[in-house]
Design an enzyme around this catalytic site. Sequence first.
Site, PDB file in Angstrom:
ATOM      1  N   ASP A  26      18.016   9.362 -86.154  1.00  0.00           N
ATOM      2  CA  ASP A  26      18.671   9.716 -87.213  1.00  0.00           C
ATOM      3  C   ASP A  26      19.189  11.064 -87.328  1.00  0.00           C
ATOM      4  O   ASP A  26      18.447  12.059 -86.123  1.00  0.00           O
ATOM      5  CB  ASP A  26      17.877   9.110 -88.677  1.00  0.00           C
ATOM      6  CG  ASP A  26      18.604   9.479 -89.616  1.00  0.00           C
ATOM      7  OD1 ASP A  26      19.518   9.347 -89.557  1.00  0.00           O
ATOM      8  OD2 ASP A  26      18.188   9.597 -91.192  1.00  0.00           O
ATOM      9  N   GLY A  29      24.696  13.245 -87.193  1.00  0.00           N
ATOM     10  CA  GLY A  29      25.609  14.278 -88.603  1.00  0.00           C
ATOM     11  C   GLY A  29      24.949  15.353 -89.155  1.00  0.00           C
ATOM     12  O   GLY A  29      26.306  16.641 -89.134  1.00  0.00           O
ATOM     13  N   ARG A  30      23.644  15.656 -88.928  1.00  0.00           N
ATOM     14  CA  ARG A  30      23.702  17.175 -90.013  1.00  0.00           C
ATOM     15  C   ARG A  30      23.648  17.887 -88.905  1.00  0.00           C
ATOM     16  O   ARG A  30      23.412  19.058 -88.612  1.00  0.00           O
ATOM     17  CB  ARG A  30      21.789  16.692 -90.764  1.00  0.00           C
ATOM     18  CG  ARG A  30      22.397  16.346 -92.105  1.00  0.00           C
ATOM     19  CD  ARG A  30      20.253  15.586 -91.853  1.00  0.00           C
ATOM     20  NE  ARG A  30      20.412  14.693 -91.607  1.00  0.00           N
ATOM     21  CZ  ARG A  30      19.270  13.547 -91.882  1.00  0.00           C
ATOM     22  NH1 ARG A  30      18.194  14.300 -92.160  1.00  0.00           N
ATOM     23  NH2 ARG A  30      19.267  12.968 -91.020  1.00  0.00           N
ATOM     24  N   HIS A  43      27.452  12.268 -82.866  1.00  0.00           N
ATOM     25  CA  HIS A  43      26.691  11.188 -82.089  1.00  0.00           C
ATOM     26  C   HIS A  43      26.989  11.363 -80.337  1.00  0.00           C
ATOM     27  O   HIS A  43      26.421  10.444 -80.012  1.00  0.00           O
ATOM     28  CB  HIS A  43      28.250   9.987 -82.576  1.00  0.00           C
ATOM     29  CG  HIS A  43      28.231   9.872 -83.995  1.00  0.00           C
ATOM     30  ND1 HIS A  43      26.492   9.376 -84.832  1.00  0.00           N
ATOM     31  CD2 HIS A  43      28.474   9.744 -85.021  1.00  0.00           C
ATOM     32  CE1 HIS A  43      27.087   9.421 -86.109  1.00  0.00           C
ATOM     33  NE2 HIS A  43      28.199   9.898 -86.330  1.00  0.00           N
ATOM     34  N   GLU A  73      25.014  -1.758 -92.579  1.00  0.00           N
ATOM     35  CA  GLU A  73      25.150  -0.649 -94.164  1.00  0.00           C
ATOM     36  C   GLU A  73      26.575   0.490 -92.634  1.00  0.00           C
ATOM     37  O   GLU A  73      26.968   0.911 -93.525  1.00  0.00           O
ATOM     38  CB  GLU A  73      24.199  -0.117 -93.957  1.00  0.00           C
ATOM     39  CG  GLU A  73      23.645  -1.480 -95.293  1.00  0.00           C
ATOM     40  CD  GLU A  73      22.826  -2.633 -94.065  1.00  0.00           C
ATOM     41  OE1 GLU A  73      22.044  -1.933 -93.210  1.00  0.00           O
ATOM     42  OE2 GLU A  73      22.347  -3.245 -94.911  1.00  0.00           O
ATOM     43  N   TRP A  75      28.651   0.538 -91.411  1.00  0.00           N
ATOM     44  CA  TRP A  75      30.625  -0.148 -91.704  1.00  0.00           C
ATOM     45  C   TRP A  75      30.921   0.203 -93.461  1.00  0.00           C
ATOM     46  O   TRP A  75      32.145   0.753 -93.152  1.00  0.00           O
ATOM     47  CB  TRP A  75      30.559  -1.228 -92.110  1.00  0.00           C
ATOM     48  CG  TRP A  75      30.347  -2.165 -90.803  1.00  0.00           C
ATOM     49  CD1 TRP A  75      29.176  -3.537 -90.536  1.00  0.00           C
ATOM     50  CD2 TRP A  75      31.141  -2.930 -89.143  1.00  0.00           C
ATOM     51  NE1 TRP A  75      29.382  -4.274 -89.797  1.00  0.00           N
ATOM     52  CE2 TRP A  75      30.506  -3.699 -88.580  1.00  0.00           C
ATOM     53  CE3 TRP A  75      32.159  -1.970 -88.927  1.00  0.00           C
ATOM     54  CZ2 TRP A  75      30.742  -3.989 -87.604  1.00  0.00           C
ATOM     55  CZ3 TRP A  75      32.718  -2.515 -87.737  1.00  0.00           C
ATOM     56  CH2 TRP A  75      31.459  -3.263 -87.255  1.00  0.00           C
ATOM     57  N   LEU A 138      12.217  -1.533 -67.972  1.00  0.00           N
ATOM     58  CA  LEU A 138      11.909  -0.778 -69.378  1.00  0.00           C
ATOM     59  C   LEU A 138      13.188  -1.984 -69.587  1.00  0.00           C
ATOM     60  O   LEU A 138      14.420  -2.225 -68.982  1.00  0.00           O
ATOM     61  CB  LEU A 138      12.417   0.418 -69.361  1.00  0.00           C
ATOM     62  CG  LEU A 138      12.897   0.573 -70.752  1.00  0.00           C
ATOM     63  CD1 LEU A 138      11.280   0.929 -71.584  1.00  0.00           C
ATOM     64  CD2 LEU A 138      13.647   2.375 -71.077  1.00  0.00           C
ATOM     65  N   VAL A 202      12.341   2.802 -93.773  1.00  0.00           N
ATOM     66  CA  VAL A 202      13.199   1.910 -92.611  1.00  0.00           C
ATOM     67  C   VAL A 202      14.455   1.200 -92.739  1.00  0.00           C
ATOM     68  O   VAL A 202      14.077   1.158 -91.300  1.00  0.00           O
ATOM     69  CB  VAL A 202      11.945   0.378 -92.682  1.00  0.00           C
ATOM     70  CG1 VAL A 202      12.280  -0.594 -92.369  1.00  0.00           C
ATOM     71  CG2 VAL A 202      10.620   1.226 -92.696  1.00  0.00           C
TER      72      VAL A 202
END
Length: 248
Positions: A26, A29-30, A43, A73, A75, A138, A202
């Site tokens: 996350d 964008g910021r 991104h 979500e 989308w 991995l 979450v």
Amino acid sequence: MLEFLKRKKIKIEKEKMPQHIAIIMDGNGRWAKKRGLPRSAGHRFGAQKLKEIVLFADEIGLKYLTVYAFSTENWKRPKDEVENLMNLLREFFDTEIENLIKKTQIRIKVIGDISKLDKDIQERIISAEGRTKDKRGLCVVIALNYGGRQEIINAVKNLALDIKNGKIDIEDVDEELFKKYLYTYDIPDPDLLIRPSGEMRVSNFLLWQISYTEFWFSNVLWPDFKKEHLLKAIEDYQKRDRRFGGVK
Ligand code: FPP
């Protein structure tokens, strides 16, 4: 590696390594906004960071790394941002994943409802999964069009069908059996969930699987996330007392 740990004053015990780490990537964008760049640049840097952390996780012997790349979500975001993320994904499979396949023992697995993604993306996913299915390094699990609630509903529907068709006796339904209907049927639950960027939620990620997962939050934005943050998260994790609801 030992030198690196010493320099950063991080202590990691080999015997207490988590086997599965999940990350909510996350803050792209910021990160971009802070630099006066378009979100797409955030991104792009986020994707580069993912590559770096994947290689490092493999190097330190982690068994599973699950990353949230696109949620059910997401989308709702502006059309051009969704399109940009999908193009980035295409590029990521064509370059970075292609490289990982050629040069490492990394296994690729995607979780989520990929039937809603463009056909060419589905093909890239199926090909990467197929070509790496027998690899023993991995396991990188990429959550794409993934939602924890959607995963559980999907599992319930398939289980209900099997009950209806007489394949499963309702009395036999327990946690172990239910797990077989989740996308993560072949993966142990995460030991550690990392969320950078200062958010403490979450966000519909791995709802079933995180029952006893340890959480680690940080204010650093995902494109600024470094190897040492991963190591710090592991160090903190190793200090936790995991009782799984019992006593010691
Ligand atoms: C959250 O940041 C990030 C996402 C919704 C996408 C995650 C994608 C990547 C890290 C790169 C692409 C991945 C692949 C596999 C190609 P945000 O946009 O919500 O950031 P913000 O909260 O600061 O706005």
